[in-house]
Write an enzyme that holds these catalytic residues in place. Structure first.
Site, PDB file in Angstrom:
ATOM      1  N   ARG A 142     -82.962  43.427 -24.665  1.00  0.00           N
ATOM      2  CA  ARG A 142     -82.108  43.444 -23.488  1.00  0.00           C
ATOM      3  C   ARG A 142     -80.798  44.135 -23.803  1.00  0.00           C
ATOM      4  NH1 ARG A 142     -82.277  39.783 -19.150  1.00  0.00           N
ATOM      5  NH2 ARG A 142     -80.224  40.609 -18.591  1.00  0.00           N
ATOM      6  N   GLU A 182     -80.378  35.832  -9.338  1.00  0.00           N
ATOM      7  CA  GLU A 182     -81.344  35.438 -10.373  1.00  0.00           C
ATOM      8  C   GLU A 182     -82.476  36.456 -10.492  1.00  0.00           C
ATOM      9  OE1 GLU A 182     -80.627  33.294 -12.387  1.00  0.00           O
ATOM     10  OE2 GLU A 182     -79.246  31.908 -11.426  1.00  0.00           O
TER      11      GLU A 182
END
Length: 441
Positions: free
Chosen positions: A306, A65
């Site tokens: 992104r 994560e």
């Protein structure tokens, strides 16, 4: 304007690093040794040698994560500590050191055991819930021992009869056990890169529900002084987008030296200052209450784009570079903006192509010396801070990096129409825009 903005001088960065926030220490105490504590019949037989029955909650998150999802998990853990303290127990949240994150790929930079104070104002965090750095916990605890680790996991059988309900049970570990016993009988694990840290006990727990579901377990079934919840992302928000959520989120004020570097960059390359942009920021988050639509922002387009894993992970809603540049140029023209600031994780090859397609873009590009001080996490925060001050912002679909920028802009009082926007895939037929989560005071 130069095609590529020069990095902020290293002397400036070295100077402002000294602005790291400080915090008050909590009362020292002796630790309690607890064995086989996950039992309803277990009662404490050892008294804490302190005027206060201080207890520590530690936590960690699934290693893959990223930085911004971990910030979200912090909000869940802060909510749990508030629930525990409402019942009269004196719990303190221990902040897990940063390091070894997927997106922190800068070579030759030491990026483990990083304290929260390098990225956030601890004074601001403590105005919401009691927190301490991990090394302070070691000092107060009399050594690097954690009494009990609870490894959270989902239920192997899933929802019973397709029905979702909140529940917690001690269960066999589903995934590979990430802890090993040493010769002294202690458990060794990753523990944020602190090799000397060990746990007295480790137990796997299946949990399904909101963060507060762990409160009865920690209050009634466990008497250990220090408890760590591993895989804390398993728990859900107690009050997502409610007042408690926003109180904690607002308390996550970026460290002052990072904000100063971002402000200096805005003024030098983007013709942007708080006075002109109507983005006055209060050092005391409890007094910051901007009216929706009051912030104007600097005369530039803020972009978060992104790439990397998002290219193959979310192909339909991630545009090509040409598609993204076409959208940027359209927004610059529509809103009569002077420049465009781009925050992206694109690789070197894509960056070269992007510079050819958009030669007048501006990026924050620290030198190697600056990066040593700021770390990848600090650079990410500076990128977010600059994007948060733009006249208009556009981000990437389902990116927590973009979500955190949405929240910063909501806190500063930007018009939602200038904030909740995302790029659409080149062939995406239904391009749904991000939800406006209104701030609650």
């Amino acid at each position: 304007m130069a095609n590529r903005a020069e990095h902020v001088p290293a002397t400036f960065i070295a100077f402002v690093v000294f602005f790291l926030s400080s915090f008050d220490a909590f009362v020292k105490f002796e630790s309690v040794n607890a064995d086989n504590v996950f039992s309803a019949s277990h009662t404490s037989t050892v008294k804490v040698a302190s005027a206060r029955d201080l207890r520590y909650l530690l936590y960690d998150v699934n290693p893959p994560e990223g930085f911004n999802l971990r910030r979200d998990v912090y909000i869940r853990m802060a909510s749990l500590v508030k629930t525990l303290r409402q019942n009269g127990d004196d719990w303190v949240l221990v902040l897990p050191p940063w390091g070894r994150l997927y997106h922190w790929q800068s070579p030759n930079i030491h990026q483990i055991r990083i304290p929260w104070g390098e990225f956030f104002s601890l004074t601001s965090l403590q105005a919401n819930v009691p927190v301490i750095e991990y090394e302070e916990f070691i000092a107060e605890n009399g050594g690097p021992f954690i009494d009990q680790v609870l490894v959270l996991q989902n239920y192997a059988e899933g929802w019973t009869d397709g029905k979702w309900e909140e529940k917690v049970d001690e269960r066999p570990c589903i995934e590979k056990f990430m802890y090993s016993k040493d010769k002294q009988g202690y458990y060794r694990g990753w523990f944020w890169g602190y090799e000397q840290t060990r746990a007295r006990n480790v137990t796997c727990i299946s949990a399904q529900g909101h963060a507060s579901i762990m409160a009865p377990v920690l209050q009634k079934n466990i008497t250990a002084t220090s408890v760590m919840l591993d895989r804390a992302e398993t728990l859900l928000h107690d009050h997502y987008a409610g007042k408690d959520y926003w109180d904690t989120r607002r308390s996550m004020v970026f460290a002052k030296h990072l904000r100063l570097i971002g402000d200096n960059f805005r003024a030098k390359y983007l013709n942007s200052t708080d006075d002109r942009d109507q983005t006055i920021y209060s050092e005391d988050w409890t007094r910051q209450r901007a009216k929706l639509g009051s912030a104007k922002g600097g005369p530039y387009l803020g972009v978060h784009m992104r790439r990397k894993d998002f290219i193959w992970g979310h192909r339909e809603d991630v545009p090509s570079l040409k598609g993204a540049v076409k959208k940027m140029r359209s927004l610059i023209k529509k809103h009569k903006l002077e420049k465009v600031f781009v925050a992206t994780d694109a690789d070197e090859e894509e960056l070269k192509e992007l510079k050819k397609l958009l030669p007048d873009m501006v990026r924050f590009e620290p030198s190697t010396e600056d990066l040593e001080l700021l770390k990848d996490g600090g650079v990410a925060i500076i990128d977010q801070w600059i994007c948060a001050h733009a006249r208009f912002f556009i981000g990437t679909s389902v990116s927590t990096f973009s979500f955190r920028i949405h929240e910063e802009r909501e806190i500063m009082g930007f018009d939602p129409k200038t904030t909740y926007n995302r790029f659409c895939g080149d062939a995406e037929k239904e391009c749904e825009q991000p939800t406006h989560w209104k701030i609650v005071y």
